[in-house]
Design an enzyme around this catalytic site. Structure first.
Site, PDB file in Angstrom:
ATOM      1  N   HIS A  84       7.974  17.502  44.385  1.00 45.00           N
ATOM      2  CA  HIS A  84       7.540  18.755  43.738  1.00 45.00           C
ATOM      3  C   HIS A  84       7.598  19.934  44.713  1.00 45.00           C
ATOM      4  CE1 HIS A  84       5.159  16.104  40.723  1.00 45.00           C
ATOM      5  NE2 HIS A  84       6.265  16.551  40.137  1.00 45.00           N
ATOM      6  N   ARG A 126       3.493   6.576  35.512  1.00 45.43           N
ATOM      7  CA  ARG A 126       3.542   5.996  36.871  1.00 45.43           C
ATOM      8  C   ARG A 126       2.125   5.715  37.360  1.00 45.43           C
ATOM      9  NH1 ARG A 126       7.179  10.671  39.384  1.00 45.43           N
ATOM     10  NH2 ARG A 126       7.372  11.396  37.242  1.00 45.43           N
ATOM     11  N   HIS A 173      -0.110  20.181  41.318  1.00 43.53           N
ATOM     12  CA  HIS A 173       0.991  20.208  40.349  1.00 43.53           C
ATOM     13  C   HIS A 173       0.733  19.065  39.375  1.00 43.53           C
ATOM     14  CE1 HIS A 173       5.331  20.737  39.117  1.00 43.53           C
ATOM     15  NE2 HIS A 173       5.014  19.559  38.597  1.00 43.53           N
ATOM     16  N   ASN A 218      18.630  21.660  35.602  1.00 40.36           N
ATOM     17  CA  ASN A 218      17.613  20.681  35.964  1.00 40.36           C
ATOM     18  C   ASN A 218      17.798  19.516  34.992  1.00 40.36           C
ATOM     19  OD1 ASN A 218      15.329  19.189  36.446  1.00 40.36           O
ATOM     20  ND2 ASN A 218      13.917  20.924  36.387  1.00 40.36           N
ATOM     21  N   GLY A 233       4.759  14.173  35.824  1.00 41.99           N
ATOM     22  CA  GLY A 233       4.670  13.748  37.213  1.00 41.99           C
ATOM     23  C   GLY A 233       3.592  14.616  37.846  1.00 41.99           C
ATOM     24  N   GLY A 257       1.566  17.556  35.943  1.00 37.35           N
ATOM     25  CA  GLY A 257       2.439  17.481  34.768  1.00 37.35           C
ATOM     26  C   GLY A 257       2.606  16.019  34.410  1.00 37.35           C
ATOM     27  N   ARG A 294      18.542  21.139  40.610  1.00 41.85           N
ATOM     28  CA  ARG A 294      17.362  20.476  41.136  1.00 41.85           C
ATOM     29  C   ARG A 294      17.741  19.031  41.445  1.00 41.85           C
ATOM     30  NH1 ARG A 294      11.997  18.347  38.168  1.00 41.85           N
ATOM     31  NH2 ARG A 294      10.887  17.807  40.056  1.00 41.85           N
TER      32      ARG A 294
HETATM   33  P1  ADP Z   1       7.149  17.394  33.626  1.00 45.91           P
HETATM   34  O1  ADP Z   1       6.601  16.628  34.799  1.00 45.91           O
HETATM   35  O2  ADP Z   1       7.874  16.535  32.635  1.00 45.91           O
HETATM   36  O3  ADP Z   1       7.865  18.690  33.988  1.00 45.91           O
HETATM   37  P2  ADP Z   1       5.191  19.195  32.466  1.00 45.91           P
HETATM   38  O4  ADP Z   1       4.859  19.988  33.685  1.00 45.91           O
HETATM   39  O5  ADP Z   1       5.951  19.863  31.379  1.00 45.91           O
HETATM   40  O6  ADP Z   1       5.838  17.799  32.828  1.00 45.91           O
HETATM   41  O7  ADP Z   1       3.788  18.662  31.860  1.00 45.91           O
HETATM   42  C1  ADP Z   1       3.758  17.828  30.753  1.00 45.91           C
HETATM   43  C2  ADP Z   1       2.297  17.457  30.500  1.00 45.91           C
HETATM   44  O8  ADP Z   1       1.550  18.651  30.237  1.00 45.91           O
HETATM   45  C3  ADP Z   1       2.094  16.536  29.304  1.00 45.91           C
HETATM   46  O9  ADP Z   1       1.192  15.505  29.625  1.00 45.91           O
HETATM   47  C4  ADP Z   1       1.483  17.475  28.288  1.00 45.91           C
HETATM   48  O10 ADP Z   1       0.644  16.787  27.396  1.00 45.91           O
HETATM   49  C5  ADP Z   1       0.670  18.388  29.165  1.00 45.91           C
HETATM   50  N1  ADP Z   1       0.304  19.607  28.454  1.00 45.91           N
HETATM   51  C6  ADP Z   1       1.088  20.619  28.058  1.00 45.91           C
HETATM   52  N2  ADP Z   1       0.364  21.524  27.346  1.00 45.91           N
HETATM   53  C7  ADP Z   1      -0.915  21.042  27.299  1.00 45.91           C
HETATM   54  C8  ADP Z   1      -2.145  21.503  26.725  1.00 45.91           C
HETATM   55  N3  ADP Z   1      -2.199  22.633  26.051  1.00 45.91           N
HETATM   56  N4  ADP Z   1      -3.242  20.745  26.887  1.00 45.91           N
HETATM   57  C9  ADP Z   1      -3.198  19.584  27.563  1.00 45.91           C
HETATM   58  N5  ADP Z   1      -2.066  19.104  28.142  1.00 45.91           N
HETATM   59  C10 ADP Z   1      -0.952  19.817  28.008  1.00 45.91           C
END
Ligand code: ADP
Length: 393
Positions: A181, A241, A208, A9, A212, A210, A93
């Protein structure tokens, strides 16, 4: 010896890998890891399936590896892990499969050329997703490579959910809502029955959340509507974004502020969202920890927009049976889940605050009409499953 499947990925500044072995007819994860900071201070870490660190290396700042160097290191490491085992194929991916790819596909030069045409539709991801495929096609042409798309899962959405109200020829030419996603949603749908069989066969909204962020309406496990569109810039505000935007804003910025396509791309993909609103960070952890009023405003906007999209997706489904949170924020940020569930009270969601703070998996009270869950996503195992099917091992 049992054959293995590797999953890559590749993102803009990191490459993740996972290694699966086919044992007794089942795919078993043996290792996963990543190299981060490809252009700053590269750092590699690999873990076994129990989460123990089994490999680590830092290159230090001033020694950028780039994608080529990182891929060479990862492949060398994977070969060591294989210890003579046959590598049956690599699954990748790939964010955008366009209108042609309804399913994962084995990649050859013609498929790669087709996928390269979608780079402008996913400028943050697609070029990086394709870089290792191109390199391996040259250096290991006999190694089967399978591209698994974030768009495929949504290709079965009803036509109305895929349309913009532009001249119809544009829809036929591929200007449509693709959704992203998909590998994450497909994985969640595949395990949903383990926690809630009513929802698995019914109406469910998966969030989802994250860096993104998007949301998807599932009817009996199939995508029927989603918040992202032609590109992964639509829908919810995200780390950097902006999400859904009145197209008139773009016309104004072009005509009155003289911004060109490149500047707009930078604005929409890299300078907006949580970072743009807060002026503090794109990272949810940092925002939740900050006392800055604009950090709070960014979090408020994120939750408000999720609440509104939830209403829209619930309408597309004619009501909901379950909500599912996944990805970095969805799996870890209890305060965000709490606020989203509060916004969803009118739909029949009743949050169990203690269960939410404990991380679930069930977040709703037993009396709640709509159940709410945390289901950790696993896009890599979805890719490994698809790769296995496509190459036939
Ligand atoms: P990506 O889209 O890059 O795969 P992820 O799914 O890894 O992203 O999510 C990253 C986000 O998750 C970041 O904004 C990070 O701050 C948030 N995050 C991860 N752990 C925590 C937590 N314990 N509390 C709040 N936000 C979190």
């Amino acid at each position: 010896m049992d054959p293995a499947i590797a999953v890559l990925n590749a993102g803009s500044s990191s490459i993740k890998f996972s290694l699966f072995v086919l044992r007794a007819g089942a795919l078993e994860l043996t290792h996963r890891g990543r190299i981060e900071g490809l252009f700053t201070a590269p750092h590699f870490v690999a873990r076994d399936r129990g989460g123990q660190i089994v490999g680590e290396k830092s290159w230090g700042s001033g020694a950028p590896l780039g994608h080529g160097g990182a891929l060479a290191h990862l492949l060398g490491y994977v070969r060591e892990l294989l210890a003579g085992r046959h590598l049956a194929g690599i699954g990748h991916r790939v964010v955008h499969g366009g209108a042609n790819h309804l399913q994962p596909v084995r990649v050859d030069a013609a498929v790669l050329e087709d996928l390269e045409r979608h780079v402008p539709l996913a400028p943050l991801h697609q070029p990086h997703n394709l870089a290792p495929i191109r390199e391996l096609l040259e250096t290991a042409p006999d190694l089967p490579q399978v591209a698994c798309f974030d768009t495929s899962f949504h290709r079965g959405m009803p036509q109305l959910a895929q349309m913009f109200a532009l001249p119809f020829e544009m829809y036929e030419q591929g200007v449509r809502r693709y959704g992203f996603h998909g590998l994450s949603y497909e994985y969640v749908a595949s395990v949903m029955g383990d926690v809630d069989s009513r929802a698995a066969h019914g109406r469910c909204v998966v969030l989802h959340l994250g860096n993104g962020s998007s949301m998807c309406a599932l009817l009996a496990g199939h995508s029927v509507a989603t918040t992202m569109g032609f590109t992964a810039a639509d829908g919810l505000p995200m780390g950097t974004r902006c999400g859904a935007l009145d197209p008139g804003v773009l016309l104004y910025l072009m005509e009155r502020r003289g911004m060109d396509a490149r500047q707009l791309q930078e604005l929409l993909y890299q300078q907006s969202g949580m970072l743009g609103v807060s002026g503090v960070s794109s990272d949810m952890r940092a925002l939740l920890a900050s006392d800055e009023p604009r950090a709070r405003l960014a979090v408020d906007l994120y939750c408000y927009r999720i609440g509104r999209e939830l209403g829209s997706l619930a309408a597309a489904l004619g009501g909901i049976d379950a909500l599912v949170f996944t990805a970095g924020i969805g799996e870890n940020a209890a305060p965000i889940r709490e606020r989203v569930c509060q916004h969803a009270a009118w739909l029949g969601v009743e949050l169990d605050g203690e269960a939410n703070r404990a991380g679930g998996p069930r977040l709703s009270t037993t009396a709640s009409r709509v159940s709410a869950w945390v289901i950790p996503t696993d896009e890599e195992s979805m890719i490994a499953r698809h790769t296995r099917t496509v190459i036939g091992v």
